[in-house]
Design a protein around this motif. Structure first.
Motif, PDB file in Angstrom:
ATOM      1  N   ASN A  55     -13.075  -5.660  -4.289  1.00 10.48           N
ATOM      2  CA  ASN A  55     -13.457  -4.238  -4.281  1.00 10.48           C
ATOM      3  C   ASN A  55     -14.002  -3.746  -5.613  1.00 10.48           C
ATOM      4  O   ASN A  55     -13.715  -2.631  -6.037  1.00 10.48           O
ATOM      5  N   LEU A  56     -14.816  -4.565  -6.260  1.00 14.79           N
ATOM      6  CA  LEU A  56     -15.512  -4.068  -7.446  1.00 14.79           C
ATOM      7  C   LEU A  56     -16.575  -3.079  -6.992  1.00 14.79           C
ATOM      8  O   LEU A  56     -17.021  -3.122  -5.848  1.00 14.79           O
ATOM      9  N   ARG A 111      -0.095   6.602  -8.898  1.00 14.78           N
ATOM     10  CA  ARG A 111      -1.232   5.700  -8.690  1.00 14.78           C
ATOM     11  C   ARG A 111      -1.981   5.381  -9.978  1.00 14.78           C
ATOM     12  O   ARG A 111      -2.699   4.398 -10.068  1.00 14.78           O
ATOM     13  N   GLN A 112      -1.766   6.218 -10.995  1.00 13.49           N
ATOM     14  CA  GLN A 112      -2.341   5.867 -12.299  1.00 13.49           C
ATOM     15  C   GLN A 112      -1.525   4.802 -13.010  1.00 13.49           C
ATOM     16  O   GLN A 112      -2.056   4.028 -13.796  1.00 13.49           O
ATOM     17  N   ARG A 169       2.389  11.879  -7.101  1.00 16.21           N
ATOM     18  CA  ARG A 169       1.550  10.872  -6.450  1.00 16.21           C
ATOM     19  C   ARG A 169       0.447  10.416  -7.405  1.00 16.21           C
ATOM     20  O   ARG A 169       0.138   9.236  -7.504  1.00 16.21           O
ATOM     21  N   LEU A 170      -0.134  11.400  -8.091  1.00 18.27           N
ATOM     22  CA  LEU A 170      -1.219  11.081  -9.011  1.00 18.27           C
ATOM     23  C   LEU A 170      -0.725  10.175 -10.133  1.00 18.27           C
ATOM     24  O   LEU A 170      -1.336   9.161 -10.462  1.00 18.27           O
ATOM     25  N   PHE A 205      -6.903  -6.348  -4.976  1.00 17.07           N
ATOM     26  CA  PHE A 205      -7.081  -6.564  -3.541  1.00 17.07           C
ATOM     27  C   PHE A 205      -7.610  -7.965  -3.242  1.00 17.07           C
ATOM     28  O   PHE A 205      -8.266  -8.589  -4.071  1.00 17.07           O
ATOM     29  N   ASN A 225       1.893   2.342  -3.790  1.00 17.42           N
ATOM     30  CA  ASN A 225       1.048   3.155  -4.672  1.00 17.42           C
ATOM     31  C   ASN A 225       0.441   4.349  -3.944  1.00 17.42           C
ATOM     32  O   ASN A 225      -0.482   4.980  -4.442  1.00 17.42           O
ATOM     33  N   GLY A 226       0.960   4.624  -2.745  1.00 16.82           N
ATOM     34  CA  GLY A 226       0.528   5.828  -2.047  1.00 16.82           C
ATOM     35  C   GLY A 226      -0.753   5.684  -1.245  1.00 16.82           C
ATOM     36  O   GLY A 226      -1.250   6.659  -0.695  1.00 16.82           O
ATOM     37  N   LEU A 227      -1.301   4.466  -1.173  1.00 18.51           N
ATOM     38  CA  LEU A 227      -2.481   4.279  -0.319  1.00 18.51           C
ATOM     39  C   LEU A 227      -2.136   4.548   1.136  1.00 18.51           C
ATOM     40  O   LEU A 227      -2.959   5.019   1.905  1.00 18.51           O
ATOM     41  N   ARG A 276       0.834  -1.215   0.000  1.00 17.40           N
ATOM     42  CA  ARG A 276       0.000   0.000   0.000  1.00 17.40           C
ATOM     43  C   ARG A 276       0.867   1.264   0.000  1.00 17.40           C
ATOM     44  O   ARG A 276       0.434   2.313  -0.486  1.00 17.40           O
ATOM     45  N   ALA A 282      -7.926  -3.146 -13.417  1.00 17.02           N
ATOM     46  CA  ALA A 282      -6.626  -2.520 -13.172  1.00 17.02           C
ATOM     47  C   ALA A 282      -5.826  -2.413 -14.471  1.00 17.02           C
ATOM     48  O   ALA A 282      -5.176  -1.406 -14.735  1.00 17.02           O
ATOM     49  N   MET A 287      -3.614  -2.114  -8.835  1.00 15.06           N
ATOM     50  CA  MET A 287      -3.619  -2.875  -7.583  1.00 15.06           C
ATOM     51  C   MET A 287      -4.815  -3.809  -7.556  1.00 15.06           C
ATOM     52  O   MET A 287      -5.930  -3.423  -7.910  1.00 15.06           O
ATOM     53  N   THR A 335       0.276   2.432 -11.468  1.00 17.52           N
ATOM     54  CA  THR A 335       0.376   1.187 -10.713  1.00 17.52           C
ATOM     55  C   THR A 335      -1.012   0.602 -10.558  1.00 17.52           C
ATOM     56  O   THR A 335      -1.900   1.257 -10.022  1.00 17.52           O
TER      57      THR A 335
END
Ligand SMILES: Nc1ncnc2c1ncn2[C@@H]1O[C@H](COP(=O)(O)OP(=O)(O)O)[C@@H](O)[C@H]1O
Ligand SMILES: [Mg+2]
Lengths: 262, 293
Positions: free
Chosen positions: A109-110, A98-99, A94-95, A105, A70-72, A67, A172, A103, A101
């Motif tokens: 988390n759909l 995360r675009q 950061r933006l 889970f 990707n900056g979570l 986490r 993803a 991820m 990478t």
């Protein structure tokens, strides 16, 4: 399973910004929560197209590390560089990270209120500003690759766990990430569905995707991992190729861990 | 589900029968106990009247009142939703400042009687806001057509100030309750939804708009529907600042006819037409949304 011909076109010119072939540089990363030091001085360099599997007992900081990548979570200290972009206080960095990478889970988390196709289309349309037509064409292609094109207009609740996780992978991939992070992608699945997800991940690895995978699936690790890292108490115990890691580990701690999960 | 949706069950049937019995008894007491002579004949002319010039039937006091109630409710509900969403967002934001602002607003509103609130807003709006908005100037510069549209959508220009203060009061009052419902809904969305949106690179705004809020609205629809019904009911307090909505008109008709029971029963039935229609509509909507999961 159909093959994956055009996953993440790896443009060599992009490498200019990154030194050599290290697409992901992690240096001395620390992250604590109140009362717990989850990650304690983790360092690793991951090459383009490399598949790294991270193993370790529950609570050893695997999820937290992923986490942070990707900056979570924001690391307390240390250095994370993704494809030449440092993960720092710069909002644009950061933006972009995360675009770039993807991820996946443990709990899929759909988005439950959107159809499978809408789940996959959302980010390309909102973030990459693709037209619906363009996005849909790509999404259907990805759904075909993960083997569930016929479910495009279903809602996630009507899919099995294995199907949901494959949709999550397609979702993803729709952002054409340079790195894919997987956090125990098969742990929440019934045993008979594990392989359909692992097969997709194997195809992805063979197609040249750079992957960091937290999993305890030994078969998968043996077959596609270039490197296996054992984590305990927030730091690395041992790193090795599947061969040395499974058959001839250096550390006593690794031997104990392997005897537990075998 | 945060609130159960309203459904008609056996128990409800028993209650309805009991209420009808009670109504019969009350009627009996009124008719024979205090020798009240019901005169239902006076009511219809206050619903509709024949226009002297054209000879056509047009709305009279009570139907006019109903329409005003409807306008008041629609505009304040829309504004209340806007207020509710903004306050819910600020109360769930990561900024302490916005959480405090939102919290202070909700606590203030929840601890004041709506009647007091409407007086405050009425004088504030008339004194301060209207000149600021330059509403009079705006109105006087409009064409006849525009004025008629305003009268149809809002109120007769001469009564516009009252209506706006009523709308603002109701919206701020209901907005506080709606924001609480939405806040609970936002907090009930699993963390993984935000994390997935984050990982895909969606902006905060897009995450709210496309991922969180649609799920929140589905979850809290029954509770929201309840607040929409409340808005219609609370709109009756607007009668105290001379907004000519249904309750206000009811009082006028009572003064004119002395038909107390007939008028208020008619007014009650008119309110129920609105609220029950709304309930029916929202439960249909709920069913349609639920078909997905
Ligand atoms: N958000 C959090 N708040 C507090 N403690 C956390 C949080 N996330 C993880 N931890 C703690 O950090 C440690 C490492 O957790 P985690 O990274 O989830 O381990 P793993 O994925 O290897 O099981 C655990 O002790 C866990 O309780
Ligand atoms: Mg974990």
């Amino acid at each position: 399973m159909p093959s994956l011909p055009d996953i993440a076109p790896l443009a060599p010119s992009d490498a200019a910004a990154a030194p050599a072939d290290d697409i992901l540089i992690i240096e001395d990363v620390f992250k604590s929560f109140p009362g717990v030091e989850a990650v304690r001085g983790f360092s690793a360099r991951i090459r383009r197209q490399e598949v790294v599997v991270i193993m370790g007992p529950s609570g050893s900081g695997k999820s937290t590390l992923l986490r942070c990548l990707n900056g979570l979570e924001q690391a307390d200290s240390g250095l994370i560089i993704v494809d030449g972009i440092p993960l720092d206080d710069n909002h644009a960095h950061r933006l972009e990270i995360r675009q770039e990478t993807g991820m996946v889970f443990q709990s899929f988390n759909l988005f439950p209120h959107l159809t499978v196709l809408e789940n996959i289309n959302l980010a390309p349309m909102r973030v990459r500003h693709k037209s619906e037509q363009e996005a849909t064409a790509r999404s259907m292609e990805l759904l075909g690759m993960v083997g569930i094109a016929d479910k495009a207009s279903s809602y996630p609740a009507h899919l099995s766990g294995g199907q949901q996780q494959r949709v999550a992978i397609a979702r993803a991939l729709a952002m054409s990430p340079k790195i894919m992070l997987f956090d125990e992608p098969t742990s929440a699945l019934d045993p008979e569905m594990i392989n359909e997800v692992l097969d997709v991940m194997k195809d992805l690895a063979r197609a040249g995707m750079t992957m960091v995978v937290v999993t305890h699936e030994m078969g998968f690790a043996r077959e596609v991992a270039d490197r296996i890292i054992l984590m305990d108490s927030g730091s690395i115990v041992e790193t090795g190729t599947p061969d040395t890691f499974f058959t001839n580990p250096r550390e006593e701690r690794t031997r104990r861990f392997l005897s537990q999960i075998l | 589900m945060i609130a159960q949706k309203v459904r008609f069950r056996l128990l409800d049937a028993i209650i309805v029968v009991a209420l009808l019995g009670l109504a019969g008894w009350v009627y009996y007491r009124i008719a024979y106990g205090i020798e009240y002579k019901a005169n239902w004949g006076v009511i219809p002319q206050y619903l509709l009247r024949r226009d002297g010039a054209t000879g056509r039937l047009v709305a009279n006091y009570l139907v006019e009142g109903l329409l005003t109630t409807l306008r008041l409710s629609v505009w304040s509900t829309l504004l209340a939703m806007l207020v509710g969403v903004l306050v819910a967002l600020s109360r769930t934001s990561s900024s302490l400042f916005w959480r405090l602002v939102g919290g202070a607003y909700v606590e203030t509103i929840r601890n004041l009687p709506p009647l007091v609130l409407i007086f405050i807003f009425y004088y504030f709006v008339i004194d301060q806001l209207m000149p600021l908005l330059g509403l009079d100037a705006l109105l006087s510069s409009r064409s006849m057509g525009a004025l008629r549209a305003i009268a149809w959508l809002f109120a007769d220009p001469s009564l516009l100030t009252q209506l706006i203060s009523g709308v603002i009061t109701l919206a701020f009052f209901q907005g506080a309750y709606i924001s609480e419902i939405l806040r609970a809904g936002i907090l009930s969305i699993e963390r993984g939804q935000r994390e997935a949106a984050w990982s895909l690179g969606l902006s905060k705004l897009d995450t709210m708009r496309f991922v969180i809020m649609p799920q929140v609205v589905r979850r809290v629809l029954p509770a929201l529907a309840n607040e929409f019904v409340n808005t219609i009911k609370y709109s009756s307090i607007a009668s105290v600042v001379s907004i000519q909505e249904l309750t206000f008109m009811g009082r006028q008709v009572v003064v004119a006819t002395r038909a107390i029971f007939e008028t208020w029963i008619t007014v009650s039935l008119m309110y129920m037409t609105l609220t029950l229609t709304l309930s029916l509509f929202t439960s249909r909507l709920e069913q349609r949304l639920r078909a997905r999961d």
